[in-house]
Design an enzyme around this catalytic site. Structure first.
Site, short mmCIF file in Angstrom:
data_model
loop_
_atom_site.label_atom_id
_atom_site.label_comp_id
_atom_site.label_asym_id
_atom_site.label_seq_id
_atom_site.Cartn_x
_atom_site.Cartn_y
_atom_site.Cartn_z
N ASP A 312 -23.91 30.25 44.05
CA ASP A 312 -24.66 29.66 44.97
C ASP A 312 -24.25 27.88 44.57
OD1 ASP A 312 -25.67 28.47 47.49
OD2 ASP A 312 -27.26 30.53 47.42
N GLU A 518 -33.88 27.52 54.06
CA GLU A 518 -34.41 27.75 52.79
C GLU A 518 -35.91 27.38 52.35
OE1 GLU A 518 -30.88 27.11 50.00
OE2 GLU A 518 -29.71 26.67 51.42
#
Length: 663
Positions: A312, A518
């Site tokens: 990521d 997020e």
């Protein structure tokens, strides 16, 4: 005699020239450039020609903000990405995207071996970073449909829009199993139930194409230049973190990890997914970016995944606490764990230097590097990137096309869940009449396309307002749906006196959460954004009201339910607001069923279907159904035909009245 000798010499020279030309052609044959060769043979040939610097370059993915022709060529960069909101320019067109990406690609192709780079982007609910793209409902809504075939069609449409901008790689789908709605990424999850998540992996063949019948398990597949490489993410257990805290620790035994969070990965690999992205989170205290047991041992060896594993965004930095505090170790741990391509959006030179050092000092063996690069090249060969490295303008009209917007509208109406229809379960309010003297539309989310789309839309954290992309708000949809004689009054935050004094036939209140992504979406209270609760109270105490919740997850609603006449969970529906009015006004019936448990109080969390303390406000699988106006009319007519003559006359009269009222 002299003439004969001259002819002989000339013929010998011609023969020699032809022979040399043939030898030259033979010498110039390069196996990895031959599309008729098997992909594995091309990988082996190219690997044998590559220097260490060229191999390391293939393992690097950088953000477009630091990419240029010289960087691509000098460092042999294997991949470039657009992070959330990272566009060539504001309101960039498909042509702008194609031109930018082709510029980077020409830099890659100018390197010694001409290995094309692969450009990636987060296309998680349509091509969500791009102006004028079709924005589909987020996964939390698609899970409600329980319709894998719909997911597949959305995948195919998304692939076309992504390819329209010259991009061959999408970081989607997210196949997390969100077990706690306090998690800021819960809307990226199809369900708390892994079986629904597994079923919805059908989006992968939509994105990539159906794998060939004889394909071996785990081998990546991308079916041509109208499809994209997909990415199953985030491996593994990201939806199970303690208290739903993003990037936190998932405390669970191996059996539950494999039975709840792993099955969708197995399904994705069977369907030929090209890449897998690793999660920021930990499993029982061990960071997934450093977990060799699961990345190499389980994903690559047990599940036989042959594509490439990608980190990521700055994911390897997070291996240490604080992040980046021992970067050389983070490089070592992540590569040895089995990560093949590393998303180092900005500090790529540091990564290259550290990885070079670790290889030259034999800390990381060359066979690990060859495995990583071989997997990356396999995906590139499989998808035809060597033959067609450049984007073109042939698909630009696919971006935001009417066909895709119609598909998104279908997805919206199928993703809505009707939680209440009439006080005390009697006298249904929906479907609504299109013809009414005057109606009220209220709430902060009624006329705000950004709120409707949620995070990961144009910008990473989403946006507010109607000026950043094209679509239809709920208010716009209502105005285009009701009868021309119906007066529609919009008031974002009306007080009770205003509502009482205007003699509205009914009110539609649209409230919910503001956009987030997020960690910014982590919430310990899960309340609606103000002034949502007070708008519900002011309006619903004064007039018949229909409340629509725009949110990425269940939110606190129990205190207000008794005052509401009809309640609809619309999730984050995207740009096509007319999908909501399609069911509100009876063009279609409600059919959605909750794919998440709707809690009474946050004190109950985490709470999932099957738990011993299960006591929800609305249980998993709940959803009232309605019939469309056409179905209601047809059923009434059918019933009347078999009644007595006087009954038939009454039914016909009622139908005519109904049609006048509703149509």
């Amino acid at each position: 005699m002299a003439r004969v000798s001259f002819s002989v010499v000339a013929m010998l020279l011609l023969w020699w020239w032809v022979a040399m030309a043939k030898l030259k052609v033979k010498a110039e044959y390069i196996k990895y450039k031959d599309p008729n060769q098997p992909a594995a043979a091309r990988v082996g040939d190219l690997l044998s020609r590559m220097t260490l610097e060229e191999k390391i370059g293939q393992m690097v993915q950088i953000d477009r903000s630091v990419a240029n022709v010289d960087t691509m060529k000098t460092y042999f960069i294997g991949s470039v990405l657009s992070g959330g909101g990272s566009a060539p320019l504001p309101e960039a067109s498909a042509e702008d995207w194609v031109n930018m990406i082709n510029g980077f690609q020409k830099g890659a192709l100018a390197s010694r071996l001409g290995i094309p780079m692969i450009y990636g982007i987060d296309a998680v609910h349509g091509h969500n970073n791009v102006f004028n793209a079709t924005i589909f409902p987020h996964n939390v809504g698609l899970g409600v449909t329980r319709d894998p075939e719909l997911a597949k069609r959305i995948g195919a449409a998304t692939a076309l829009e992504v390819r329209a901008t010259g991009i061959p790689y999408a970081f989607a789908p997210c196949i997390a199993v969100c077990r706690d709605p306090r998690w800021g990424r819960c809307y990226e999850s199809y369900s708390e139930d892994h079986k629904i998540v597994q079923a919805m992996t059908e989006i992968i063949p939509g994105l990539q194409g159906d794998i060939p019948a004889n394909s071996r398990k785990g081998v990546p597949y991308v079916g041509g230049n109208k499809k994209v490489a997909a990415c199953a993410k985030h491996f593994v257990g990201d939806g199970g973190t303690s208290k739903g805290i993003n990037e936190n620790n998932t405390v669970i035994d191996r059996h539950d990890l494999l039975s709840i969070h792993m099955p969708a990965y197995s399904d994705s690999i069977i369907k030929g997914v090209s890449t897998v992205m690793i999660s920021y989170s930990s499993w029982n205290g061990e960071k997934m970016h450093a977990n060799r047991d699961l990345v190499t041992g389980f994903l690559k060896e047990t599940l036989k995944f042959k594509g490439f594993v990608i980190s990521d965004w700055e994911g390897i930095d997070r291996i240490t606490s604080p992040p980046h505090s021992n970067y050389t170790y983070s490089v070592q741990a992540s590569i040895l764990a089995g990560i093949d391509m590393v998303m180092v959006p900005v500090n790529y030179k540091e990564f290259i230097n550290d990885l070079t050092y670790l290889i030259k000092t034999n800390v990381i063996p060359m066979d690990r590097i060859d495995d990583a690069v071989g997997r990356i090249l396999l995906v590139k060969f499989t998808m035809g990137l060597f033959e067609n490295p450049l984007g073109d303008l042939s698909l630009v009209n696919e971006l935001g096309s009417q066909a895709h917007r119609d598909l998104a509208r279908e997805a919206v109406r199928k993703s809505l869940v009707l939680l209440k229809n009439g006080k005390n379960g009697t006298n249904p309010v929906l479907p609504l009449p299109k013809k009414a003297p005057k109606i009220l539309v209220a709430g902060s989310h009624a006329d705000n396309l950004g709120y409707q789309c949620g995070g990961w839309t144009i910008a990473w954290q989403g946006f507010s307002g109607n000026n950043f992309t094209r679509g239809t708000t709920v208010l716009g949809a209502i105005k285009s749906t009701v009868d021309s004689s119906t007066e529609v009054i919009y008031h974002e935050n009306p007080d009770g006196e205003f509502v009482k004094s205007n003699n509205f036939e009914y009110a539609i209140v649209v409230v919910g959460e503001h956009p987030y992504a997020e960690t910014y979406g982590d919430s310990m209270n899960l309340t609606m954004a103000d002034p949502g609760p007070s708008v519900i109270t002011s309006v619903c105490e004064a007039v018949k009201c229909i409340v629509i919740i725009i949110s990425g997850r269940p939110v606190v609603i129990e205190p207000y339910v008794s005052s509401i006449d009809a309640l609809v969970a619309a999730w984050l529906p995207g740009t096509e607001g007319q999908g909501i009015t399609d069911v509100l006004y009876g063009e279609y019936g409600f059919s959605g069923k909750l794919s998440r448990t709707w809690f009474r109080s946050v004190d109950q969390l985490p709470m999932n279907v099957g738990d011993p303390h299960y006591d929800p406000l609305f249980p998993f699988g709940f959803g009232l159904e309605t019939e469309s106006v056409k179905e209601l009319v047809a059923r009434s007519t059918s019933a009347g035909v078999f009644g007595r003559p006087c009954t038939l006359l009454i039914v016909v009269a009622l139908i005519l009245s109904f049609r006048e009222e509703f149509l």
